[in-house]
Design a protein around this motif. Structure first.
Motif, short mmCIF file in Angstrom:
data_model
loop_
_atom_site.label_atom_id
_atom_site.label_comp_id
_atom_site.label_asym_id
_atom_site.label_seq_id
_atom_site.Cartn_x
_atom_site.Cartn_y
_atom_site.Cartn_z
N ARG A 1 34.68 -36.12 50.01
CA ARG A 1 33.95 -37.06 50.89
C ARG A 1 34.93 -37.97 51.63
O ARG A 1 34.72 -38.30 52.80
N THR B 1 35.23 -38.22 55.66
CA THR B 1 35.07 -39.52 56.31
C THR B 1 36.29 -39.85 57.17
O THR B 1 36.16 -40.38 58.28
N GLY C 1 34.51 -39.71 60.34
CA GLY C 1 33.70 -40.90 60.06
C GLY C 1 33.86 -42.06 61.01
O GLY C 1 33.43 -43.16 60.68
N ASN D 1 36.92 -45.97 59.84
CA ASN D 1 37.38 -45.34 58.61
C ASN D 1 38.78 -44.73 58.77
O ASN D 1 39.23 -44.00 57.90
N GLU E 1 28.07 -34.30 50.36
CA GLU E 1 28.03 -35.60 51.03
C GLU E 1 26.78 -36.39 50.67
O GLU E 1 26.81 -37.61 50.55
N LEU F 1 27.88 -36.38 57.54
CA LEU F 1 28.66 -36.11 58.76
C LEU F 1 28.60 -34.62 59.12
O LEU F 1 28.40 -34.27 60.28
N GLY G 1 31.20 -41.78 64.23
CA GLY G 1 30.93 -41.74 62.80
C GLY G 1 29.46 -41.56 62.48
O GLY G 1 28.95 -42.08 61.48
N ARG H 1 25.98 -40.23 61.23
CA ARG H 1 25.49 -39.47 60.08
C ARG H 1 24.01 -39.18 60.26
O ARG H 1 23.23 -40.06 60.59
#
Length: 251
Positions: A52, A56, A60, A64, A109, A117, A203, A205
């Motif tokens: 993860r 990210t 992300g 990040n 995730e 993501l 980023g 999601r």
């Protein structure tokens, strides 16, 4: 699945009574595998957390980027990693990687309740790109009149468009159109790259397997995801429409 029939056969070979055999298989294996999973849980958590973290860092968003030293080196630019991931998602789904690679990553995730993501790339580069390709076949059919090609294109494109937008699924409906039209195929990859680059920089999601409006609404960056979806839909729609119109003229 693999161990249970072998244990049952071993019990039979050793004349273990049926009831004891059933208890050994259903209860004994459950206790054994549960104990192994319990002991391995901390190590598994380290692995899944690392995966993860890598996702990210790559996809992300700039906030990040501080987590982005992967394997001792600098991460690639966010737009580049997103574009490559988008193309890879589109290509991988065609060659059988979806259920082997991408879907496990999405589930990994989301195991802690967050959106994904990779799930966002799934929705954009497969569902929305596929919807744009199907919509082009309906707006500007390649063959006019009552030809057999037109009769087969229409129902497939309608079904693909509806399923992609309403259910976030059934991406395979666009594959016949991509295979016969190299321009539309190239546009699908271009749309995957552009939309992947945009959502990686944001980023964003979300996830597939949802109606398109709900997938956008649930996102942590709905406005940017909506723009990315417009790009993912618009590029194959425009390319497919133009290719079909020119193809009709040549025919």
């Amino acid at each position: 699945g693999w161990l249970a029939p072998r244990l049952l056969a071993s019990c039979a070979r050793h004349s273990v009574p049926a009831t004891a055999s059933s208890i050994a298989v259903t209860g004994g294996l459950g206790v054994l595998l549960g104990s192994v999973a319990h002991m391995a849980a901390p190590s598994i958590d380290l692995v899944t957390s690392a995966v993860r973290g890598i996702l990210t860092a790559l996809l992300g968003g700039p906030c990040n980027r501080s987590a982005g030293d992967i394997a001792g080196g600098r991460s690639p630019p966010m737009w580049l990693s997103g574009a490559l991931a988008g193309v890879l998602m589109n290509y991988g789904a065609r060659v059988g990687w979806y259920h082997e690679v991408f879907l496990p990553l999405i589930l990994l995730e989301m195991e802690q309740g967050s959106l994904s993501l990779v799930g966002t790339l799934d929705w954009l580069t497969l569902c929305i790109v596929g919807a744009g390709a199907c919509a082009a076949q309906l707006a500007f059919p390649r063959h006019l009149g009552g030809s057999s090609q037109t009769r087969s294109d229409g129902p497939l494109a309608r079904r693909g468009l509806a399923f992609n937008l309403l259910y976030g699924d059934y991406i395979e409906a666009c594959y016949p159109f991509l295979e016969r039209d190299p321009y539309l195929n190239a546009a699908a990859y271009a749309a995957s790259a552009c939309s992947g680059a945009l959502v990686a920089c944001a980023g964003a999601r979300s996830t597939a397997y949802l109606p398109a409006p709900l997938a956008v609404w649930l996102s942590d960056t709905p406005a940017k995801l909506a723009v990315a979806a417009g790009i993912a839909f618009g590029i194959p729609f425009a390319a497919g429409s133009l290719s079909n119109v020119l193809g009709r003229r040549r025919d």
